[in-house]
Enzyme design. Sequence first.
Site, mmCIF file in Angstrom:
data_model
loop_
_atom_site.group_PDB
_atom_site.id
_atom_site.type_symbol
_atom_site.label_atom_id
_atom_site.label_comp_id
_atom_site.label_asym_id
_atom_site.label_seq_id
_atom_site.Cartn_x
_atom_site.Cartn_y
_atom_site.Cartn_z
ATOM 1 N N ASP A 227 -1.526 -0.432 1.045
ATOM 2 C CA ASP A 227 -2.107 0.722 0.368
ATOM 3 C C ASP A 227 -3.317 0.251 -0.458
ATOM 4 O O ASP A 227 -4.156 -0.481 0.049
ATOM 5 C CB ASP A 227 -1.044 1.414 -0.479
ATOM 6 C CG ASP A 227 -1.457 2.809 -0.957
ATOM 7 O OD1 ASP A 227 -1.287 3.766 -0.181
ATOM 8 O OD2 ASP A 227 -1.963 2.925 -2.077
ATOM 9 N N TYR A 377 -8.840 7.225 -6.782
ATOM 10 C CA TYR A 377 -9.318 7.893 -5.570
ATOM 11 C C TYR A 377 -10.713 8.471 -5.793
ATOM 12 O O TYR A 377 -11.598 8.347 -4.935
ATOM 13 C CB TYR A 377 -8.356 9.005 -5.163
ATOM 14 C CG TYR A 377 -7.028 8.520 -4.661
ATOM 15 C CD1 TYR A 377 -6.761 8.427 -3.297
ATOM 16 C CD2 TYR A 377 -6.015 8.147 -5.545
ATOM 17 C CE1 TYR A 377 -5.535 7.973 -2.834
ATOM 18 C CE2 TYR A 377 -4.791 7.689 -5.097
ATOM 19 C CZ TYR A 377 -4.554 7.613 -3.738
ATOM 20 O OH TYR A 377 -3.341 7.147 -3.288
ATOM 21 N N HIS A 434 5.524 2.721 5.082
ATOM 22 C CA HIS A 434 4.452 2.449 4.119
ATOM 23 C C HIS A 434 4.872 1.521 2.985
ATOM 24 O O HIS A 434 4.086 0.698 2.537
ATOM 25 C CB HIS A 434 3.969 3.783 3.540
ATOM 26 C CG HIS A 434 2.773 3.664 2.668
ATOM 27 N ND1 HIS A 434 1.510 3.420 3.170
ATOM 28 C CD2 HIS A 434 2.626 3.751 1.316
ATOM 29 C CE1 HIS A 434 0.641 3.374 2.175
ATOM 30 N NE2 HIS A 434 1.290 3.566 1.038
#
Length: 460
Positions: A227, A377, A434
């Site tokens: 990630d 982000y 993930h």
Amino acid sequence: MGWLRMVVVGLMVVIIAHKLSKMNKEPPLPTLDPNPWWAPGEPQQEDVSINRFNINFSKKEVDDLKARLALPLRLTPGLEDANFTYGINADTLHTIVQYWRKKYDWNKRQTRLNTYPHFKTHIEGLDIHFMRAGAKAGSAKNVKVVPLLLIHGWPGSFVEFYDILPLLTNPQEGSSVVFEVICPSIPGYGFSQGSSKQGFGQLEAAQVFLKLMKRLGYKQFYLQGGDWGSLIASNMATMYPNNILGIHVNMFTINTPGANLKMVLGALLPAGVVVEEEDQHKLYPLSTFVSMMARESGYLHLHATKPDTIGAALNQSPVSLAAYILEKFSSWTHRDNLHQPDGSLLQQHFPISLDAMLDNICIYWFTSTITTSVRLYAETFNKNFVSKSLDNIPCVVPAGLVTFAHESVNSPKSFASHKYYNIVTNNDQATGGHFAAMEEPALLATDLHQFVNIVEKKRT
């Protein structure tokens, strides 16, 4: 007419490749301010000491959480047979909140989180937290201790790594290395202070982590991450190749012109022409992949555009925070979980314990860092970061790539080679998703050991 299609596609390839050859010149490494100040106000003299601390939230803070969890739930009943296709449903969330209220023991879990020593130090004005897991070579012969920077992602934290750390720090059969692990919190996550100024993105985090490792005495070290951890590690390896012995990632996204062209051509040409036949399932049919990404990436657009709005909403209620994060644990561990009534979260076979997931949520809650975490982000998906063209600058240090079967984004090796120019290992795992360090710690640890052993053998 199959031959005609092949000719047309071939001509398209030639034309596009010609244009890409002009576009695809390697850009220079971006220049960063070597001594920025991300804390409030003007730069000050920085305290470079490293200080030990324990995770120890007060009784007042714990009682406040319990009081909020005890409030009547205002949940809307789910639609018939919708399962998790609309997100986490009321029944599942109600069950988890009741467990959180009545059975989850924060004091006990806090003791576990303090199993490894925690530290803080100031870098570029920010309090930077890291956990340290010392290597335990003991009496093992011919075992080398190597430093490893282990980086988490979102919606994770350092909590992700508790099960894998013993497999890294203790001698393992067939491996000639053990790891001295430094596990930091990304600035804005957990106990690492978030920036008070605009512009702190993953590249800036890479510089902070390099300074951290140098302060700890490590001029050269290995990297591992998934990630955000994968992206930050990739930036570090690209920007500072002389400091990185090798990079190992369990999620890798490739966004170069060549890889993007291959993605399109792979949908038009027969299997094996552009993408290896054994890798076809990772991306094709392309319509299925695009549909899945559209369904699962709504959060990303929200984080990248209005992080403070969603942060304010989630920071007011632990139930809201849990709903938002738990839905990701469900859908990102296995793509079919959305078709289960409880998203598989309450099933015995679910690979991550409910306590571990609540540990992670509690770190976000008690440190009040959900807003600062999602700002990363917004600082990444913008013109300023894109203009630096990091994707188009090759990573030349040894790279180990591992793909877990249910990871949402999987790139074939032929795509990865457009970014990673020295791929040493590239393995596919039949299980896991993930949150690999939490779901399949043994598989991830074994893959990392294998990679580092090969690199170390070449180095000597």
